[in-house]
Scaffold this motif. Structure first.
Motif, PDB file in Angstrom:
ATOM      1  N   THR A   1      -0.341   1.905   3.778  1.00 37.44           N
ATOM      2  CA  THR A   1      -1.140   3.137   3.777  1.00 37.44           C
ATOM      3  C   THR A   1      -1.461   3.554   5.208  1.00 37.44           C
ATOM      4  O   THR A   1      -1.363   4.738   5.564  1.00 37.44           O
ATOM      5  CB  THR A   1      -2.448   2.918   2.994  1.00 37.44           C
ATOM      6  OG1 THR A   1      -2.154   2.364   1.710  1.00 37.44           O
ATOM      7  CG2 THR A   1      -3.208   4.226   2.825  1.00 37.44           C
TER       8      THR A   1
ATOM      9  N   PHE B   1      -8.798   4.342  -3.911  1.00 35.82           N
ATOM     10  CA  PHE B   1      -9.124   2.919  -3.777  1.00 35.82           C
ATOM     11  C   PHE B   1     -10.205   2.518  -4.777  1.00 35.82           C
ATOM     12  O   PHE B   1     -10.119   1.463  -5.412  1.00 35.82           O
ATOM     13  CB  PHE B   1      -9.583   2.631  -2.350  1.00 35.82           C
ATOM     14  CG  PHE B   1     -10.053   1.225  -2.122  1.00 35.82           C
ATOM     15  CD1 PHE B   1      -9.152   0.177  -2.082  1.00 35.82           C
ATOM     16  CD2 PHE B   1     -11.401   0.959  -1.955  1.00 35.82           C
ATOM     17  CE1 PHE B   1      -9.590  -1.126  -1.881  1.00 35.82           C
ATOM     18  CE2 PHE B   1     -11.846  -0.335  -1.749  1.00 35.82           C
ATOM     19  CZ  PHE B   1     -10.933  -1.379  -1.718  1.00 35.82           C
TER      20      PHE B   1
ATOM     21  N   VAL C   1      -0.257   6.986   7.350  1.00 33.11           N
ATOM     22  CA  VAL C   1      -1.193   7.866   8.053  1.00 33.11           C
ATOM     23  C   VAL C   1      -0.826   7.993   9.528  1.00 33.11           C
ATOM     24  O   VAL C   1      -0.866   9.085  10.114  1.00 33.11           O
ATOM     25  CB  VAL C   1      -2.639   7.342   7.902  1.00 33.11           C
ATOM     26  CG1 VAL C   1      -3.599   8.134   8.792  1.00 33.11           C
ATOM     27  CG2 VAL C   1      -3.086   7.422   6.446  1.00 33.11           C
TER      28      VAL C   1
ATOM     29  N   CYS D   1      -7.959   8.919  -0.250  1.00 31.66           N
ATOM     30  CA  CYS D   1      -7.611   7.499  -0.231  1.00 31.66           C
ATOM     31  C   CYS D   1      -8.787   6.650  -0.710  1.00 31.66           C
ATOM     32  O   CYS D   1      -8.606   5.704  -1.487  1.00 31.66           O
ATOM     33  CB  CYS D   1      -7.190   7.087   1.178  1.00 31.66           C
ATOM     34  SG  CYS D   1      -6.574   5.390   1.292  1.00 31.66           S
TER      35      CYS D   1
ATOM     36  N   SER E   1       0.906   5.899   0.256  1.00 38.53           N
ATOM     37  CA  SER E   1       0.275   6.992   0.987  1.00 38.53           C
ATOM     38  C   SER E   1      -1.045   7.380   0.323  1.00 38.53           C
ATOM     39  O   SER E   1      -1.240   7.169  -0.882  1.00 38.53           O
ATOM     40  CB  SER E   1       1.208   8.205   1.030  1.00 38.53           C
ATOM     41  OG  SER E   1       1.304   8.798  -0.246  1.00 38.53           O
ATOM     42  N   PRO E   2      -1.988   7.957   1.098  1.00 45.68           N
ATOM     43  CA  PRO E   2      -3.331   8.256   0.562  1.00 45.68           C
ATOM     44  C   PRO E   2      -3.332   9.075  -0.723  1.00 45.68           C
ATOM     45  O   PRO E   2      -4.039   8.730  -1.677  1.00 45.68           O
ATOM     46  CB  PRO E   2      -3.988   9.022   1.712  1.00 45.68           C
ATOM     47  CG  PRO E   2      -3.333   8.483   2.936  1.00 45.68           C
ATOM     48  CD  PRO E   2      -1.912   8.234   2.541  1.00 45.68           C
ATOM     49  N   TRP E   3      -2.564  10.158  -0.788  1.00 44.55           N
ATOM     50  CA  TRP E   3      -2.537  10.976  -2.002  1.00 44.55           C
ATOM     51  C   TRP E   3      -1.966  10.183  -3.174  1.00 44.55           C
ATOM     52  O   TRP E   3      -2.445  10.316  -4.314  1.00 44.55           O
ATOM     53  CB  TRP E   3      -1.729  12.246  -1.780  1.00 44.55           C
ATOM     54  CG  TRP E   3      -2.530  13.358  -1.154  1.00 44.55           C
ATOM     55  CD1 TRP E   3      -2.473  13.794   0.127  1.00 44.55           C
ATOM     56  CD2 TRP E   3      -3.527  14.158  -1.806  1.00 44.55           C
ATOM     57  NE1 TRP E   3      -3.370  14.824   0.332  1.00 44.55           N
ATOM     58  CE2 TRP E   3      -4.024  15.069  -0.837  1.00 44.55           C
ATOM     59  CE3 TRP E   3      -4.041  14.200  -3.104  1.00 44.55           C
ATOM     60  CZ2 TRP E   3      -5.020  16.008  -1.137  1.00 44.55           C
ATOM     61  CZ3 TRP E   3      -5.036  15.129  -3.400  1.00 44.55           C
ATOM     62  CH2 TRP E   3      -5.511  16.016  -2.427  1.00 44.55           C
TER      63      TRP E   3
ATOM     64  N   VAL F   1      -4.075   0.029  -1.746  1.00 50.17           N
ATOM     65  CA  VAL F   1      -4.259   0.365  -0.333  1.00 50.17           C
ATOM     66  C   VAL F   1      -3.904  -0.866   0.493  1.00 50.17           C
ATOM     67  O   VAL F   1      -4.302  -1.983   0.154  1.00 50.17           O
ATOM     68  CB  VAL F   1      -5.717   0.784  -0.036  1.00 50.17           C
ATOM     69  CG1 VAL F   1      -5.922   1.041   1.451  1.00 50.17           C
ATOM     70  CG2 VAL F   1      -6.082   2.026  -0.839  1.00 50.17           C
TER      71      VAL F   1
ATOM     72  N   VAL G   1      -2.135   6.948  -3.528  1.00 50.00           N
ATOM     73  CA  VAL G   1      -3.181   5.996  -3.927  1.00 50.00           C
ATOM     74  C   VAL G   1      -4.089   6.650  -4.966  1.00 50.00           C
ATOM     75  O   VAL G   1      -4.445   6.051  -5.986  1.00 50.00           O
ATOM     76  CB  VAL G   1      -4.015   5.549  -2.702  1.00 50.00           C
ATOM     77  CG1 VAL G   1      -5.234   4.746  -3.161  1.00 50.00           C
ATOM     78  CG2 VAL G   1      -3.174   4.713  -1.750  1.00 50.00           C
TER      79      VAL G   1
ATOM     80  N   GLY H   1       0.842  -1.183   0.000  1.00 52.12           N
ATOM     81  CA  GLY H   1       0.000   0.000   0.000  1.00 52.12           C
ATOM     82  C   GLY H   1       0.880   1.236   0.000  1.00 52.12           C
ATOM     83  O   GLY H   1       2.041   1.183   0.399  1.00 52.12           O
TER      84      GLY H   1
ATOM     85  N   GLU I   1      -7.095  13.069   3.813  1.00 53.64           N
ATOM     86  CA  GLU I   1      -6.430  11.854   3.354  1.00 53.64           C
ATOM     87  C   GLU I   1      -7.398  10.682   3.257  1.00 53.64           C
ATOM     88  O   GLU I   1      -7.265   9.842   2.368  1.00 53.64           O
ATOM     89  CB  GLU I   1      -5.262  11.526   4.286  1.00 53.64           C
ATOM     90  CG  GLU I   1      -4.103  12.496   4.132  1.00 53.64           C
ATOM     91  CD  GLU I   1      -2.889  12.107   4.961  1.00 53.64           C
ATOM     92  OE1 GLU I   1      -3.049  11.296   5.900  1.00 53.64           O
ATOM     93  OE2 GLU I   1      -1.790  12.614   4.669  1.00 53.64           O
ATOM     94  N   CYS I   2      -8.375  10.617   4.160  1.00 52.06           N
ATOM     95  CA  CYS I   2      -9.390   9.556   4.078  1.00 52.06           C
ATOM     96  C   CYS I   2     -10.208   9.684   2.797  1.00 52.06           C
ATOM     97  O   CYS I   2     -10.487   8.689   2.123  1.00 52.06           O
ATOM     98  CB  CYS I   2     -10.313   9.617   5.299  1.00 52.06           C
ATOM     99  SG  CYS I   2      -9.568   8.981   6.819  1.00 52.06           S
TER     100      CYS I   2
END
Length: 212
Positions: A166, A156, A170, A152, A26-28, A162, A30, A24, A148-149
Motif C-alpha cells: 500500500t 483498514f 502511494v 485507506c 492500493s488505498p481505494w 494494508v 483496500v 497490501g 487516499e489516506c
C-alpha cells in the motif's frame, strides 16, 4: 480502442495487486476489499458503486454532466476487475506474490496512461480530486494523498489488506503514471499517423483502380 484498452490494462493491474494482497493493495482497493468482506457482492461491483457515488456528488457540486469516458471508466474497470479476479489463479508462494504485485503496479500505471491519452474523460476518483483542488487551491498531490489516506483508513477499519505494498503504491504509482502518460500519448500519435497514412494509401489505390 486506446481508451478501452487502457481500462482493461488498469483492471488487470488492479487484479494482479489483489492476488498479491498479502503485501497490501492500493488505498481505494483496500476500501473496496473491506466493503466486500463486510457486505458481500464483489470487489469490482463495489468499485462501480463507489465510483457512481463520487460521480453523482461531483455532478451536483459542479452542476455539470460527466463525460462519457467517466461512466465507461467506472463501469468497465469494475467489470474487468471481477473478470480478472475470476480468471487469475490464487497465489500461495510469497516470492511469486511479490513479482505479481510489482507487475500489477506497472500494468496499472500504464493502463492509466493509455486510457488518459485520448482525453475522453477522467475516472470518478480523479474527478473528485480535481474538484477539491479547484475549490481549495491545494496541490493535486496533497489532495490525492489526503483522499487516499481517508479511504485507506476506512478500508483498514473494514478489514481491508494494508501493508508495505500500500505504501509502495502511494509513493511510486504517481511517478510511474507520470512516465506512462507521455509514452502513451506518443504511442497514440504514432498509431493515428500510421492509420492516416494507410488510409491515404488505400484511397490512392482505389482511385488508381477506378481510373484503370
Amino acid at each position: 480502442m486506446f481508451f478501452v484498452g487502457g481500462l482493461i490494462l488498469l483492471a488487470l493491474g488492479i487484479a494482479l495487486t489483489i492476488k498479491g494482497k498479502d503485501l497490501g493493495i492500493s488505498p481505494w482497493d483496500v476500501f473496496h476489499y473491506g466493503l466486500f468482506l463486510h457486505f458481500g457482492l464483489t470487489i469490482g461491483l463495489w468499485s462501480i458503486l463507489a465510483g457512481l457515488t463520487i460521480v453523482l456528488v461531483t455532478s451536483v457540486f459542479t452542476r455539470t454532466f460527466p463525460q462519457i469516458g467517466t461512466f465507461l471508466n467506472m463501469i468497465l474497470v469494475g467489470l474487468f476487475i471481477d473478470f480478472f479476479n475470476w480468471l487469475l489463479p490464487n497465489i500461495e508462494l510469497f516470492w511469486l506474490e511479490v513479482i505479481v504485485f510489482i507487475l500489477g503496479i506497472l500494468i496499472s500505471a500504464y493502463g492509466v496512461g493509455i486510457y488518459v491519452a485520448p482525453n475522453l474523460g477522467a475516472g470518478p476518483r480523479d474527478s473528485v480530486m480535481l474538484l477539491i483542488n479547484k475549490a481549495t487551491g491545494w496541490k493535486v498531490s496533497r489532495v490525492r494523498n489526503g483522499i487516499e489516506c481517508v479511504v485507506c483508513l476506512a478500508g483498514f477499519l473494514l478489514g481491508g489488506p494494508v501493508g508495505i505494498g500500500t505504501i509502495l503504491v502511494v509513493l511510486f504509482m504517481g511517478n510511474i503514471v507520470g512516465y506512462a502518460i507521455p509514452h502513451s500519448k506518443q504511442l497514440l500519435d504514432f498509431v493515428i499517423r500510421r492509420g492516416d497514412r494507410d488510409e491515404n494509401l488505400n484511397q490512392r489505390t482505389l482511385r488508381l483502380n477506378h481510373h484503370d
